[in-house]
Design a protein around this motif. Structure first.
Motif, short mmCIF file in Angstrom:
data_model
loop_
_atom_site.label_atom_id
_atom_site.label_comp_id
_atom_site.label_asym_id
_atom_site.label_seq_id
_atom_site.Cartn_x
_atom_site.Cartn_y
_atom_site.Cartn_z
N THR A 67 11.08 50.21 53.36
CA THR A 67 11.99 49.11 54.37
C THR A 67 12.59 49.41 54.64
O THR A 67 14.00 50.71 54.56
CB THR A 67 11.61 48.11 53.66
N GLU A 68 13.76 48.50 56.09
CA GLU A 68 14.97 48.65 56.74
C GLU A 68 14.78 47.44 55.95
O GLU A 68 15.00 46.14 56.37
CB GLU A 68 14.45 48.65 57.62
N PHE A 69 15.73 46.96 55.05
CA PHE A 69 16.84 46.31 54.39
C PHE A 69 17.73 44.82 55.63
O PHE A 69 18.50 46.47 55.70
CB PHE A 69 17.84 45.91 52.72
N VAL A 70 17.62 44.25 55.85
CA VAL A 70 18.55 43.98 56.40
C VAL A 70 19.60 43.31 56.32
O VAL A 70 19.84 42.08 55.13
CB VAL A 70 18.38 43.08 57.34
N TRP A 71 20.94 43.81 55.77
CA TRP A 71 22.10 43.10 55.02
C TRP A 71 23.41 42.52 56.32
O TRP A 71 23.53 42.44 57.04
CB TRP A 71 22.76 44.03 54.90
N GLU A 72 23.20 40.88 56.60
CA GLU A 72 23.90 40.12 56.75
C GLU A 72 25.60 39.99 56.59
O GLU A 72 25.51 39.39 55.10
CB GLU A 72 23.25 38.12 57.04
N LYS A 73 26.09 41.25 57.23
CA LYS A 73 27.56 41.69 56.74
C LYS A 73 28.28 40.06 56.79
O LYS A 73 29.29 40.43 56.20
CB LYS A 73 27.48 42.67 57.79
N HIS A 105 18.75 54.74 64.18
CA HIS A 105 17.45 55.25 65.20
C HIS A 105 17.35 57.41 64.52
O HIS A 105 16.19 56.88 64.23
CB HIS A 105 17.17 55.30 66.05
N ASN A 106 18.51 57.18 64.45
CA ASN A 106 18.38 59.28 63.57
C ASN A 106 17.66 58.69 62.37
O ASN A 106 17.44 59.82 62.09
CB ASN A 106 19.84 59.12 64.43
N VAL A 107 19.05 58.41 62.12
CA VAL A 107 18.97 58.54 60.23
C VAL A 107 17.19 58.40 60.21
O VAL A 107 16.30 58.65 59.21
CB VAL A 107 19.49 57.88 58.88
N ARG A 108 16.41 56.65 60.34
CA ARG A 108 15.16 57.22 60.29
C ARG A 108 14.40 58.24 60.56
O ARG A 108 13.40 58.47 60.70
CB ARG A 108 14.70 55.79 61.19
N LYS A 109 15.02 58.74 61.76
CA LYS A 109 13.50 59.88 61.77
C LYS A 109 14.18 61.53 61.18
O LYS A 109 13.40 62.43 60.68
CB LYS A 109 13.98 60.21 63.24
N VAL A 163 26.62 40.83 72.33
CA VAL A 163 25.88 40.07 71.77
C VAL A 163 26.74 40.19 70.08
O VAL A 163 27.03 41.65 69.64
CB VAL A 163 24.63 40.61 70.99
N ALA A 164 27.33 39.75 69.41
CA ALA A 164 27.99 40.02 68.11
C ALA A 164 26.80 40.39 66.92
O ALA A 164 25.83 40.33 67.23
CB ALA A 164 28.95 38.77 67.35
N LYS A 165 27.74 41.79 66.67
CA LYS A 165 26.67 41.92 65.11
C LYS A 165 27.22 41.63 64.01
O LYS A 165 28.29 41.52 63.66
CB LYS A 165 27.54 43.40 65.19
N LEU A 166 26.12 40.57 62.99
CA LEU A 166 26.33 40.23 62.28
C LEU A 166 25.74 41.02 60.78
O LEU A 166 26.00 40.55 59.40
CB LEU A 166 26.05 38.82 62.81
N SER A 167 24.73 42.17 61.32
CA SER A 167 23.95 42.36 60.25
C SER A 167 24.48 43.96 60.18
O SER A 167 24.07 44.95 61.13
CB SER A 167 22.44 42.03 60.54
N GLU A 168 23.76 45.27 59.28
CA GLU A 168 23.73 45.92 59.33
C GLU A 168 22.42 46.32 58.38
O GLU A 168 22.14 45.68 57.99
CB GLU A 168 24.85 46.65 58.26
N TYR A 228 13.60 54.80 51.28
CA TYR A 228 12.90 55.44 51.23
C TYR A 228 12.74 56.04 49.77
O TYR A 228 13.00 56.01 48.75
CB TYR A 228 12.76 57.21 51.73
N VAL A 229 11.53 56.83 49.37
CA VAL A 229 10.79 57.02 48.16
C VAL A 229 10.74 58.46 47.69
O VAL A 229 10.51 59.09 49.11
CB VAL A 229 9.48 56.00 47.25
N LYS A 230 10.78 59.43 46.69
CA LYS A 230 10.24 60.23 46.38
C LYS A 230 8.88 60.72 47.16
O LYS A 230 8.38 61.50 47.50
CB LYS A 230 10.57 61.05 45.07
N ASN A 231 7.91 59.58 46.82
CA ASN A 231 6.65 60.04 46.31
C ASN A 231 5.79 58.68 46.08
O ASN A 231 6.01 57.81 45.39
CB ASN A 231 5.45 61.01 45.26
N GLN A 232 5.28 57.96 47.36
CA GLN A 232 4.64 56.57 47.43
C GLN A 232 3.50 56.15 46.28
O GLN A 232 3.74 55.66 45.77
CB GLN A 232 3.82 56.38 48.64
N GLU A 233 3.10 57.40 46.13
CA GLU A 233 2.45 57.34 45.25
C GLU A 233 2.92 57.26 43.50
O GLU A 233 1.93 56.70 42.88
CB GLU A 233 0.99 58.52 45.08
N ASN A 234 3.71 57.35 43.47
CA ASN A 234 4.01 57.33 42.07
C ASN A 234 5.13 56.15 41.78
O ASN A 234 5.87 55.77 40.75
CB ASN A 234 5.17 58.30 41.27
#
Length: 303
Positions: A181-187, A164-168, A198-203, A208-214
């Motif tokens: 996007t936020e890829f979900v990796w099934e660990k 949550h913090n690194v997104r901000k 609840v067991a944590k199965l994913s990370e 992010y891109v430098k400039n979405q237009e490019n």
């Protein structure tokens, strides 16, 4: 805040605004902008083909390394992948001296006293638990963005502790519109029976891109028939695309394909000029007409 909790009307105070803030943020920004006094020392005797390879491996503190790379690689890097400490309640101090043991390093860097007692920690009970992690990440991400090309992309491995913090902070550094996007990796496949709720199965892997237009798509779509039409979008305006000689690889025998309507279902594609195939490539320039999914500039980049 206490006054507001106890009041039936709005209590005047500092002006409210949406922002990501924490104790130490200004210091982290200063850290990113402070020039380094370190230098890179080549280790030719430990390297393989040092004078001919184009690869570069740097051993040391990553913040200093990022600063050293600014001059030579500013706005030149296509892809960055980082796997930062996950802030799991354990220490995340980077060990930047690889020639000494951990105990000696901790003492020399001021993280343990003369008696070996811990001076620097980041446990969950610490009031600066998230702040310390953010202060570590902020300057590194800021410098990483400087290195990216205009069409560059960064991937960041992370788990639930700081996602949550690194997104901000990434929304602030890379701008919110450049979030991909936020890829979900099934660990792992099976949960642990020692979990509290609840067991944590994913990370996660943030992108992010430098400039979405490019940038252009990272993947292509397929129709239900299995026929790939990555450049087409039914219903779009018809335009022509010119494919330069030897730009396309063909999995068919040598020969000539005559101009024809190659449309399938709702996907309109017309070949307007002959294609001469030789040794698996188009020997000549040819023109296609179709309802293209993207602007011509972006399609040519994809091709």
């Amino acid at each position: 805040m206490l006054k507001q909790e106890l009041s039936g009307s709005i209590v005047e105070g500092s002006k409210e605004r949406y922002s990501m803030n924490w104790p130490g943020k200004k210091e982290a920004l200063l850290q990113a902008n402070t020039p380094t006094t370190k230098v890179l020392r080549p280790c030719k005797e430990e390297s393989v083909a040092f004078d001919t390879t184009e690869n570069l491996y740097i051993e040391g503190d990553n913040l200093e390394a990022l600063k050293l790379l600014q001059k030579s690689y500013y706005n030149k890097i296509k892809v960055i992948y980082i796997d930062p400490p996950y802030n799991t309640g354990k220490d995340f101090i980077y060990k930047d001296n690889f020639t000494q043991g951990k105990a000696a390093y901790l003492k020399k860097s001021g993280q343990r006293d003369a008696n070996g007692e811990r001076l620097v920690t980041n446990t969950e009970s610490s009031g600066r638990y998230h702040s310390a992690w953010l202060s570590m990440m902020y300057p590194r991400l800021k410098l990483a963005r400087n290195l990216l090309k205009d069409d560059g992309v960064i991937f960041i491995s992370i788990d639930d502790n700081e996602i949550h913090n690194v997104r901000k902070i990434c929304d602030e550094i890379f701008m919110e519109e450049n979030f991909v996007t936020e890829f979900v990796w099934e660990k792992k496949k099976k949960p642990s029976f020692l979990h509290k709720n609840v067991a944590k199965l994913s990370e996660y892997i943030l992108c992010y891109v430098k400039n979405q237009e490019n940038t252009f798509p990272f993947s292509i779509e397929s129709t239900t028939e299995g026929k790939k039409h990555p450049l087409n979008q039914a219903g779009n305006t018809l335009h022509t695309l010119t494919f330069p000689a030897k730009s396309i690889k063909f999995t068919m025998p040598d020969g000539t394909i005559e101009p024809q309507d190659m449309s399938r279902g709702r996907i309109i594609t017309r070949l307007l000029s002959p294609v001469i195939i030789k040794e698996g490539r188009n020997e000549n320039e040819f023109i296609l007409e179709g309802e293209w999914r993207y602007a011509k500039k972006k399609i040519y980049e994809i091709i």
